[in-house]
Scaffold this motif. Structure first.
Motif, short mmCIF file in Angstrom:
data_model
loop_
_atom_site.label_atom_id
_atom_site.label_comp_id
_atom_site.label_asym_id
_atom_site.label_seq_id
_atom_site.Cartn_x
_atom_site.Cartn_y
_atom_site.Cartn_z
N VAL A 193 -0.77 -4.00 3.93
CA VAL A 193 -1.08 -4.29 4.94
C VAL A 193 0.61 -4.63 5.90
O VAL A 193 1.62 -4.44 5.48
N TYR B 44 5.67 -2.24 5.65
CA TYR B 44 4.71 -2.77 5.03
C TYR B 44 4.73 -4.17 3.83
O TYR B 44 5.59 -4.23 2.76
N TYR C 129 0.82 -11.13 1.07
CA TYR C 129 0.93 -11.35 3.01
C TYR C 129 0.45 -11.19 3.78
O TYR C 129 -0.22 -9.96 3.21
N ALA C 130 -0.37 -11.72 4.79
CA ALA C 130 -1.88 -12.01 4.99
C ALA C 130 -1.08 -10.56 6.23
O ALA C 130 -0.94 -10.45 6.71
N ASP C 131 0.34 -11.90 7.00
CA ASP C 131 1.00 -11.11 8.19
C ASP C 131 2.25 -11.22 8.55
O ASP C 131 2.70 -12.02 6.69
N GLY D 19 -6.47 -0.34 2.15
CA GLY D 19 -6.51 -2.32 1.99
C GLY D 19 -5.49 -2.56 1.03
O GLY D 19 -5.35 -3.54 0.42
N LEU E 98 -2.85 2.10 3.65
CA LEU E 98 -3.22 0.58 4.94
C LEU E 98 -4.41 1.07 4.83
O LEU E 98 -5.71 -0.09 4.46
N ASN F 133 2.35 -6.29 0.62
CA ASN F 133 0.59 -6.22 0.09
C ASN F 133 0.46 -7.62 0.53
O ASN F 133 0.53 -8.54 -0.05
N PRO F 134 -1.10 -7.18 0.83
CA PRO F 134 -2.47 -8.41 1.46
C PRO F 134 -1.80 -8.86 0.51
O PRO F 134 -2.23 -9.84 0.99
N GLU F 135 -2.30 -9.28 -0.88
CA GLU F 135 -2.53 -10.35 -1.61
C GLU F 135 -1.87 -10.94 -1.51
O GLU F 135 -2.04 -12.30 -1.80
#
Length: 350
Positions: free
Chosen positions: A249, A161, A167-169, A246, A243, A163-165
């Motif tokens: 990710v 996992y 790394y997007a994927d 949000g 998750l 942080n989506p801020e």
């Protein structure tokens, strides 16, 4: 190549804890396999699990049974042990209690069971802990010091996992790690299950991370939420709410294929990172001299519990999969897990 020492170590290895046989495979195993393939009705203990093959045994508990768990209350190890205890009591009328004994990479609980009488009234319940503690040098014994009983449940290998801020994927994380070798921080515990998982991920992805020991599962989550670390391996039960909100990710799961439990999470393999890490299979470990008739009793009991749709659903409700292996297959699987993780450790030492 020898791995550097962790950047931050909050305690000595001895203080670390792990986050969390005979008879043939039966219809209960088929139900568990149905969970893997996505058939929720069968996985919940439907008609496919109605028939149970049992082995004749005259033994039964004569007093309270202690299920020693190498973890604190509230995690999936503890919660799934309590599911077993509840349904075992309903089936037999006997008392089964969960004894939480976390600490020292699971060796506090393991030593408690090793010193117990081999009378079927005390056993260790957990995943991989005995083997990982031995590989890490915390103990001088592995699964072979015990007599394996059946396996009760499965949790997919811990997912990764971020942080989506940031790394997007998966590709974005790998690109960032390659651009800044040794700078992105990944949280783990020294010598624990996730430690060797992260090492294997580094090799498969061709990256170099800064491994940081931040403590328990809750400490890992806090470190992620506060931005102290970039990557966290985690069990789905501990991460699903983040998750959904949000806040996390998931980069992927190091499993051979997708499980129904985490059907929306892609595997690392399908994204081009060839890593399959051992799942967490939750098995019973008895003192080495435990008679075969006692092992047969627990094999029968686990099969009967998992054949009950309500019990199988209770396992699923703690975000795990009902999964039966007999004692012989449990021992063979522990050997496979030991060899896999030891291979990672041995390569590290070169």
């Amino acid at each position: 190549m020898k791995k550097r020492i962790l950047a931050t170590v909050l305690a000595g290895v001895a203080a670390f804890s792990l986050v969390g046989c005979g008879g043939s495979e039966t219809a209960v195993t088929t139900a568990a396999q149905a969970a893997d393939s996505g058939n929720k009705e069968e996985a919940a203990g439907g008609e496919a699990a109605a028939d149970v093959e049992t082995t004749a045994t005259d033994w039964a508990p004569s007093t309270t049974v202690s299920i020693v768990v190498p973890a604190g209350a509230g995690g999936n190890t503890d919660l799934s042990a309590r599911v077993f205890a509840q349904y075992a009591k309903e089936l037999t009328g006997n008392d089964f209690i969960v004894v939480n004994a976390n600490g020292a990479a699971g060796s506090v609980a393991a030593n408690q069971v090793l010193s117990a009488a081999a009378d079927g009234h005390t056993f260790l319940y957990g995943h991989n802990l005995v083997n990982v503690a031995n590989i890490a040098g915390v103990t001088d014994y592995n699964y072979t010091a015990f007599k394996l009983g059946p396996t009760f449940a499965k949790d997919p290998a811990q997912q990764l996992y971020v942080n989506p801020e940031k790394y997007a994927d998966l590709n974005a994380f790998i690109e960032a790690a390659k651009a800044a070798p040794g700078q992105l921080k990944a949280c783990t515990e020294v010598g624990a299950y996730t430690y060797y998982e992260i090492l294997a991920f580094e090799k498969a992805a061709g990256i170099d991370l800064d491994l940081v020991d931040v403590g328990s599962n809750s400490d890992k989550v806090a470190a992620m939420l506060s931005g102290q670390v970039d990557l966290m391996p985690g069990a789905y039960i501990n991460c699903k709410d983040y998750l959904a909100a949000g806040q996390f990710v998931c980069l992927g799961a190091p499993t051979e294929e997708r499980y129904e439990l985490i059907a929306d999470i892609p595997t690392l393999k399908e994204q081009g990172v060839d890593l399959v890490y051992p799942d967490c299979d939750f098995s019973f470990y008895f003192p080495a001299d435990t008679p075969d008739e006692i092992i047969a009793y627990y094999e029968n009991l686990v099969q009967q519990i998992l054949a009950d749709p309500a019990a199988a659903e209770a396992v699923a409700n703690v975000d795990m999969m009902p999964y039966y292996l007999n004692a012989a297959d449990s021992a063979a699987h522990d050997e496979e897990i030991f060899n896999t993780i030891k291979g990672i450790a041995d390569e590290l030492a070169q």
